[in-house]
Design a protein around this motif. Structure first.
Motif, mmCIF file in Angstrom:
data_model
loop_
_atom_site.group_PDB
_atom_site.id
_atom_site.type_symbol
_atom_site.label_atom_id
_atom_site.label_comp_id
_atom_site.label_asym_id
_atom_site.label_seq_id
_atom_site.Cartn_x
_atom_site.Cartn_y
_atom_site.Cartn_z
ATOM 1 N N GLU A 66 0.069 1.119 3.055
ATOM 2 C CA GLU A 66 0.175 -0.330 3.178
ATOM 3 C C GLU A 66 -0.007 -0.939 1.800
ATOM 4 O O GLU A 66 -1.059 -0.787 1.178
ATOM 5 N N GLN A 189 -4.630 -8.138 12.123
ATOM 6 C CA GLN A 189 -5.092 -6.858 11.605
ATOM 7 C C GLN A 189 -6.609 -6.945 11.460
ATOM 8 O O GLN A 189 -7.116 -7.838 10.781
ATOM 9 N N SER A 215 -2.878 -3.534 13.907
ATOM 10 C CA SER A 215 -3.295 -2.496 12.969
ATOM 11 C C SER A 215 -4.758 -2.685 12.593
ATOM 12 O O SER A 215 -5.354 -3.736 12.874
ATOM 13 N N HIS A 262 -1.046 1.764 13.812
ATOM 14 C CA HIS A 262 -1.256 1.921 12.370
ATOM 15 C C HIS A 262 -2.714 1.666 12.015
ATOM 16 O O HIS A 262 -3.267 0.612 12.350
#
Length: 288
Positions: A66, A189, A215, A262
Motif C-alpha cells: 500500500e 480502513q 482493510s 487486505h
C-alpha cells in the motif's frame, strides 16, 4: 405433508448454509489474506535503493503493497519492480487537501498505479482538538471526493487515526463521521493501533460498522505507554505484533467475519528489519 416438510428443510438449509460455509475450523489460520505492508514501514530502506528494499520485502514474504512509487522512481518502473517480485499494489494514499481540491487528479494517479483503493490518513485539525467543524469539512470532502473516485472505478477509504474519538452526542465524532458519510462513496480502513490509542475498541468497532471496513493497518502498542487523542506518539511505543496491548485474535476474528481482504503491517518503530520477522511469525502463529 412430506413434500411440505422437505420444502421447509431445504429453505432452512438455504438460510443457514452461507453462514456455516464461513465458519472456521479449529486449527485454521487466523491470517486468511495475503501478507501486506504499508510503504511507511520501509521509510528508512528506500533511500538505500528501491530494488534492494524490494528484495528484502520479497524475502520476508510480502505480496501486497500500500503506497506509491518512492521518490525518484517513475510509476511504470516501480510497477515493474513490484511485478518482478510477485507483489501487487491494491491501494495507495492521498493527502486530504488534494482530495478536497482535485479528486480527479487523485483518481488519475491511482489508476496509473493500478490501485483499486485510495486512503486518506489525516484530517487537518488543531492537535488534540478535533472538532465537529473539522468532521463536517471531512464529511463534505470525503463524500464529494469519494464520488469522483467511484466514478473512476476506485474505492475511497478513510484511515482511522484515533483523534476522532472525541465525545459527541451519544457517541463520538468518529460515529458522527461514519453516520454522515455515504457508504456508496466512503469506506473505512482501521489502523488498529491508532484506534486503540484514541480509546476505541478495534474488535467492537469492526463488528459495529461491518462492511464499511475494507482493510486494516496492523501494528501494536507498547504495554503501559500513555495514550491520548492526538493521533501522535513516539516510535518507541511501536512494538512487534503480539508484544503489546492489542488483542489480535479478537481483531482478526471480526475482520474475517466481515470478509476484509487486505491487511497491511505498518511498523513505525526504529528497528523495522528486526521487528517485522517477529510480527510476521506472530500473525502466522495465530490459529482458531
Amino acid at each position: 405433508m412430506k413434500k411440505t416438510i422437505l420444502l421447509v428443510v431445504l429453505a432452512f438449509a438455504w438460510i443457514i448454509t452461507p453462514s456455516e460455509s464461513q465458519a472456521q475450523k479449529k486449527g485454521d489460520p487466523m491470517l486468511q489474506v495475503p501478507l501486506g505492508f504499508a510503504s511507511y514501514t520501509f521509510r528508512n530502506q528506500w533511500k538505500n535503493g528501491v530494488p534492494e528494499a524490494l528484495d528484502i520485502i520479497q524475502q520476508m514474504g510480502f505480496t501486497e503493497f500500500e503506497g506509491g512509487a518512492p521518490q525518484g522512481v517513475s510509476i511504470e518502473d516501480f510497477k515493474k519492480m513490484l511485478a518482478d517480485r510477485g507483489i501487487s499494489l491494491p491501494s495507495t494514499g492521498t493527502g486530504f487537501e488534494q482530495l478536497e481540491s482535485d479528486p480527479q487528479a487523485v483518481a488519475d494517479r491511482a489508476k496509473a498505479l493500478g490501485a483499486k483503493y485510495v486512503m486518506c490518513a489525516w484530517i487537518p485539525h488543531k492537535r488534540g482538538q478535533f472538532s465537529k467543524e473539522d468532521a463536517d469539512r471531512a464529511i463534505k470532502a470525503f463524500n464529494e471526493g469519494g464520488k469522483v473516485l467511484k466514478e473512476n472505478g476506485i474505492t475511497f477509504k478513510y484511515h482511522v487515526h484515533g483523534y476522532e474519538f472525541q465525545p459527541y452526542g451519544k457517541g463520538t465524532l468518529f460515529d458522527y463521521l461514519v453516520e454522515n458519510t455515504d457508504p456508496k462513496y466512503v469506506s473505512l480502513q482501521m489502523d488498529v493501533m491508532w484506534t486503540h490509542f484514541g480509546g476505541g475498541d478495534p474488535a467492537a468497532l469492526l463488528k459495529k460498522y461491518g462492511n464499511r471496513w475494507v482493510s486494516l493497518h496492523l501494528k501494536d502498542f507498547r504495554k503501559g505507554a500513555p495514550k491520548d487523542m492526538t493521533g501522535l506518539t513516539g516510535p518507541e511505543n511501536d512494538v512487534p505484533l503480539g508484544e503489546g496491548e492489542l488483542d489480535f485474535p479478537a481483531i482478526l476474528r471480526e475482520a474475517n467475519k466481515i470478509g476484509i481482504k487486505h491487511m497491511f503491517i505498518e511498523d513505525e518503530g526504529d528497528h523495522e528489519l528486526e521487528a517485522l520477522p517477529k510480527s510476521i511469525a506472530y500473525l502466522k502463529s495465530l490459529k482458531y
